[in-house]
Scaffold this active site. Sequence first.
Site: not given
Length: 453
Positions: A330, A389
């Site tokens: 991320h 995700d």
Amino acid sequence: MNSKITDKMIEKLSSRAVLNDPINPDLYEKYDVKRGLRNANGTGVLVGLTRIGDVVGYEIGANGEKIPVPGRLMYRGYDVIDLVKDAESHDDYCYEQCAYLLLMGELPTKEELQNFRDFLGSVRSLPPNFTEDMIMKAPSQDIMNKLARGVLASYSYDENPEDRSVPNIMRQCIELISRFSTLAAYGYQARRRYYENQSMFIHNPIPALSTAENFLHLIRPDGKYTKLEAQVLDLALIIHAEHGGGNNSSLTVHVVSSADTDTYSAIAAAVGSLKGRRHGGANIRVVEMMDEIKENVKDWSSEKEIRDYLYKIAKKQAFDNTGLIYGMGHAVYTISDPRALLLREKAKQLAEEKGCLEEFNLYRTIEQVAPEILMEVHHSDKRICANVDLYSGFVYSMLNIPRELFTPIFAISRIAGWSAHRIEEIVAGGRIYRPAYKNVCEERKYIPIDDRK
């Protein structure tokens, strides 16, 4: 003009455009361009101030280096984990409370929350004739496209669409927060009917239900769901509702709103941003990657088999040959993504109910071993963690939600954050966004049309 000639013309024009539009990568460094609005160390360029949300994944040390810290997601100064735990202790749904907090800036009392829920329930149905005229008569293969068009079409059903006063914008935003789930669900039903030749089920929203409950009610033929299913979807909506002003779609709301346009134009632009595969479509890539892993890893309990295949993916020898293990890493979170931790906990509960524990354990193993594999293959010491995700697509699949609805669910959630950013820009902005672009095209002498070859 036939289609073959048209295709050739378009191909020729495209080739010319590509040929004349490249920019030497060295020029970005020469002019210190912040590509993607990011600094050289990966941090975002500071372009504004916000009181809505914060994403914490590292601290900046005295020498300017990033120091990894456990991830935190803050809504109006409150840790999202505390919001979730409080709602769980009362066996209650929390997305509506999060939406209230993001919009109003304060936690609601029980009475304020109930009044807000009642208001959302009262406007969840679409305006008269909207479903037939704007959704059924113009279906779309992509539901995000249908959602954006539904937002823009809402302008025509608003008696006061151009009023930029905060009370009117608040009213518009609350209506959109309430109706996004209906717009997405009906868009999905129209897609089933016109593109998949399947039956279409148009249920009416039930005012007393939460956003998560209503969505499951609207997309399922029998309208039924379990309490755990609705609670898991509610959690997904909570953790996707806001993610700081710097994410692409929230920034889009600020940029478009700063031009002093109407609410529907600003929110539709955000939907277009979220539709992008680099933004809201990432969880679908995870599920597609997992399809391939499950096909090629025969023993899901074997860490060695899983490691071997992840090495192939990381070395660009499997899946899409990008070297990316989707669901890992991320831009801000380093040690942990709090959204992934919260969703992983609920995913396990749902997997136990659905008989999917073997598959859950596969995801869990990937979460544990992928970071070191990526660091080794890419010769990097950058610490990474699983992002939200990794588990969101798995959760939606266990809820029997079709993949074409994965990104719309993101939008159903994020409309709360977008609305807060829309109001913040109107109240505290005051200047149109106008960043600079350096022109690197040399000046040329004009050639009259008769002299061109």
